[in-house]
Design an enzyme around this catalytic site. Sequence first.
Site, PDB file in Angstrom:
ATOM      1  N   ARG A 121       0.242  -1.320   0.052  1.00 20.45           N
ATOM      2  CA  ARG A 121      -0.171   0.185  -0.017  1.00 20.45           C
ATOM      3  C   ARG A 121       0.724   1.073   0.307  1.00 20.45           C
ATOM      4  NH1 ARG A 121      -2.377  -3.278   3.288  1.00 20.45           N
ATOM      5  NH2 ARG A 121      -4.639  -4.533   2.271  1.00 20.45           N
ATOM      6  N   LYS A 143       2.125  11.805 -10.150  1.00 16.47           N
ATOM      7  CA  LYS A 143       1.531  10.790 -11.049  1.00 16.47           C
ATOM      8  C   LYS A 143       2.067   9.788 -11.666  1.00 16.47           C
ATOM      9  CE  LYS A 143      -1.739  14.200 -13.656  1.00 16.47           C
ATOM     10  NZ  LYS A 143      -1.937  14.448 -15.675  1.00 16.47           N
ATOM     11  N   ARG A 241      -3.956  22.427 -12.704  1.00 23.47           N
ATOM     12  CA  ARG A 241      -3.195  21.465 -13.453  1.00 23.47           C
ATOM     13  C   ARG A 241      -2.774  21.480 -14.797  1.00 23.47           C
ATOM     14  NH1 ARG A 241      -0.422  16.627 -10.042  1.00 23.47           N
ATOM     15  NH2 ARG A 241       0.943  15.393 -12.067  1.00 23.47           N
ATOM     16  N   ASN A 245      -2.032  20.867 -19.791  1.00 17.24           N
ATOM     17  CA  ASN A 245      -2.094  20.362 -20.725  1.00 17.24           C
ATOM     18  C   ASN A 245      -2.264  21.183 -22.049  1.00 17.24           C
ATOM     19  OD1 ASN A 245      -2.651  17.799 -19.261  1.00 17.24           O
ATOM     20  ND2 ASN A 245      -5.003  18.318 -19.577  1.00 17.24           N
ATOM     21  N   HIS A 252      -2.474  14.275 -27.602  1.00 20.24           N
ATOM     22  CA  HIS A 252      -3.009  13.057 -27.395  1.00 20.24           C
ATOM     23  C   HIS A 252      -3.483  12.735 -29.159  1.00 20.24           C
ATOM     24  CE1 HIS A 252      -2.607  13.621 -22.689  1.00 20.24           C
ATOM     25  NE2 HIS A 252      -1.857  13.092 -23.312  1.00 20.24           N
ATOM     26  N   HIS A 264       5.712  11.964 -27.885  1.00 22.47           N
ATOM     27  CA  HIS A 264       5.036  12.890 -27.867  1.00 22.47           C
ATOM     28  C   HIS A 264       5.172  14.262 -27.997  1.00 22.47           C
ATOM     29  CE1 HIS A 264       2.155  14.031 -23.657  1.00 22.47           C
ATOM     30  NE2 HIS A 264       3.137  14.281 -23.948  1.00 22.47           N
TER      31      HIS A 264
HETATM   32  N1  LIG Z   1       3.380  10.721 -15.124  1.00 20.85           N
HETATM   33  C1  LIG Z   1       3.419  12.148 -15.712  1.00 20.85           C
HETATM   34  O1  LIG Z   1       2.982  13.158 -15.335  1.00 20.85           O
HETATM   35  C2  LIG Z   1       4.049  12.525 -17.027  1.00 20.85           C
HETATM   36  C3  LIG Z   1       4.267  12.984 -18.177  1.00 20.85           C
HETATM   37  C4  LIG Z   1       4.867  13.286 -19.306  1.00 20.85           C
HETATM   38  C5  LIG Z   1       4.976  11.795 -19.554  1.00 20.85           C
HETATM   39  N2  LIG Z   1       4.456  10.437 -18.896  1.00 20.85           N
HETATM   40  C6  LIG Z   1       5.005   9.629 -19.342  1.00 20.85           C
HETATM   41  O2  LIG Z   1       6.512   9.491 -20.032  1.00 20.85           O
HETATM   42  C7  LIG Z   1       6.056   8.616 -20.971  1.00 20.85           C
HETATM   43  C8  LIG Z   1       7.447   8.785 -21.961  1.00 20.85           C
HETATM   44  O3  LIG Z   1       8.464   9.341 -21.369  1.00 20.85           O
HETATM   45  P1  LIG Z   1       9.718   9.818 -22.375  1.00 20.85           P
HETATM   46  O4  LIG Z   1       9.646  10.613 -23.539  1.00 20.85           O
HETATM   47  O5  LIG Z   1      10.991  10.022 -21.443  1.00 20.85           O
HETATM   48  O6  LIG Z   1      10.084   8.237 -22.703  1.00 20.85           O
HETATM   49  P2  LIG Z   1      10.903   6.394 -22.800  1.00 20.85           P
HETATM   50  O7  LIG Z   1      10.948   5.938 -20.952  1.00 20.85           O
HETATM   51  O8  LIG Z   1      10.385   5.669 -23.446  1.00 20.85           O
HETATM   52  O9  LIG Z   1      12.159   6.868 -22.125  1.00 20.85           O
HETATM   53  C9  LIG Z   1      13.011   6.867 -24.339  1.00 20.85           C
HETATM   54  C10 LIG Z   1      13.890   6.208 -24.724  1.00 20.85           C
HETATM   55  O10 LIG Z   1      15.055   6.657 -24.544  1.00 20.85           O
HETATM   56  C11 LIG Z   1      16.047   5.893 -23.361  1.00 20.85           C
HETATM   57  N3  LIG Z   1      17.047   6.488 -22.585  1.00 20.85           N
HETATM   58  C12 LIG Z   1      16.624   6.536 -21.797  1.00 20.85           C
HETATM   59  N4  LIG Z   1      17.461   7.395 -21.492  1.00 20.85           N
HETATM   60  C13 LIG Z   1      18.360   7.182 -21.845  1.00 20.85           C
HETATM   61  C14 LIG Z   1      19.610   8.185 -22.079  1.00 20.85           C
HETATM   62  N5  LIG Z   1      19.757   8.720 -20.149  1.00 20.85           N
HETATM   63  N6  LIG Z   1      21.025   7.555 -22.711  1.00 20.85           N
HETATM   64  C15 LIG Z   1      19.647   6.832 -23.830  1.00 20.85           C
HETATM   65  N7  LIG Z   1      18.471   6.096 -24.214  1.00 20.85           N
HETATM   66  C16 LIG Z   1      18.070   6.693 -22.341  1.00 20.85           C
HETATM   67  C17 LIG Z   1      14.875   4.317 -23.368  1.00 20.85           C
HETATM   68  O11 LIG Z   1      15.185   3.696 -22.961  1.00 20.85           O
HETATM   69  C18 LIG Z   1      13.622   4.784 -24.294  1.00 20.85           C
HETATM   70  O12 LIG Z   1      13.959   4.007 -25.138  1.00 20.85           O
HETATM   71  C19 LIG Z   1       5.423   8.020 -21.698  1.00 20.85           C
HETATM   72  O13 LIG Z   1       4.669   7.003 -20.840  1.00 20.85           O
HETATM   73  C20 LIG Z   1       4.231   9.149 -21.133  1.00 20.85           C
HETATM   74  O14 LIG Z   1       2.810   8.458 -20.632  1.00 20.85           O
HETATM   75  C21 LIG Z   1       4.484  10.497 -17.708  1.00 20.85           C
END
Ligand SMILES: NC(=O)c1ccc[n+]([C@@H]2O[C@H](COP(=O)([O-])OP(=O)(O)OC[C@H]3O[C@@H](n4cnc5c(N)ncnc54)[C@H](O)[C@@H]3O)[C@@H](O)[C@H]2O)c1
Length: 361
Positions: A121, A143, A241, A245, A252, A264
């Site tokens: 939990r 989040k 917040r 967006n 999206h 993204h």
């Molecule tokens: N929780 C939130 O508030 C929130 C906000 C925005 C996005 N997200 C989520 O984040 C995700 C996207 O995140 P992202 O764009 O970081 O993508 P990701 O985590 O998929 O990483 C992108 C790529 O970069 C590689 N990578 C990561 N760090 C690296 C490094 N230092 N050197 C080389 N390669 C590296 C990863 O292995 C992957 O292939 C989505 O799932 C999205 O839903 C969450």
Amino acid sequence: MNDVTTITVTGEPGYDITVGTGILHLVGEALPATARKVLVVHPPTLGARAAELREILMADGGREVLLAEIPDAEQGKRVEVAAFCWQIMGQADFTRTDVVVGFGGGAVTDLAGFVAATWLRGVALVQVPTTVLGMVDAAVGGKTGINTAEGKNLVGAFWAPRAVVCDLNLLESLPRNEAVAGFAEVVKAGFIWHPQILDAIEADPAAATDVTSPVFRECVELAIGMKARVVSEDFHEAGLREVLNYGHTLGHAIEHAERYRWRHGAAISVGMVFAAELSRLAGRLPDAAAARHRDILNLLGLPTTYRAGAWPTLLASMQRDKKSRAGLLRFIVLDDIARPTVLQAPDDSLLFAAYQEVAGG
Ligand SMILES: NC(=O)c1ccc[n+]([C@@H]2O[C@H](COP(=O)([O-])OP(=O)(O)OC[C@H]3O[C@@H](n4cnc5c(N)ncnc54)[C@H](O)[C@@H]3O)[C@@H](O)[C@H]2O)c1
């Protein structure tokens, strides 16, 4: 000691985000003193860096550090992967006073956060983002979530980290297209909150997206500062917040239409141009401020147009999203640069006109 910037998220619970270069050792200091076991969740690409982090965390002695290598990107955000982490924790007798570390991009920090939120939990979480998007967005704000067959981020929890450590050195191995796509969220912070980010990009776009440059660091710190301020006031997304967006409603829909093959940041880049045009056509945003969106995103090589014929699909997708939230179609628009507001239920004709402005071939 390297130069470290600390940005604080206030509220209950509050936490610090530290930004600097070569500051992985700060992860050890951020762990709760009670933690005897640490689960470091990381993607395959960061195996060597995770092993390095493990050495750092074990240097104090008395701590067991477990590594959980999970599948890359969205493949890691599945319930089976969470179950894999729960299994490691169960087998290691991971207790309430132990800690999970998310070490990767947004996909990893989302999954690690979800695992921390659900194990017994809820156990402590420290986020160590390794992408630009992770640092300025995903790892800040609490989040967490995973995907299901029906859609992205459908299962999750609000679960605040006890610390976020952003070591900019980690970004040096990030592919350039990932860094630039992640930077779209920094540009968003410029449009909705900190115009000085926009000035910095216009002055030197190459420096702004060079992860080793001081300008990049300044822009990233401003973007983190904005997110920290917003989530301090509105942890559960009840009001303020929502401004985050900006560009995301259409963005999206584009990500969905592209079956998540677009980054993204690329999708929200088009989404921001659309939101700016919507703001302008609604009589809110001056023409020059709308044009500035396109100019700045073009300078960075981010997309500003999308397929002309895609509008019916995109609109249907936005409507579905709206229904799933039992609300009206709402867009964050600008009254001016750095003055975000909500536009509720705009006419379809206005939306279509705004789309015409981003519709490419
Ligand atoms: N929780 C939130 O508030 C929130 C906000 C925005 C996005 N997200 C989520 O984040 C995700 C996207 O995140 P992202 O764009 O970081 O993508 P990701 O985590 O998929 O990483 C992108 C790529 O970069 C590689 N990578 C990561 N760090 C690296 C490094 N230092 N050197 C080389 N390669 C590296 C990863 O292995 C992957 O292939 C989505 O799932 C999205 O839903 C969450």
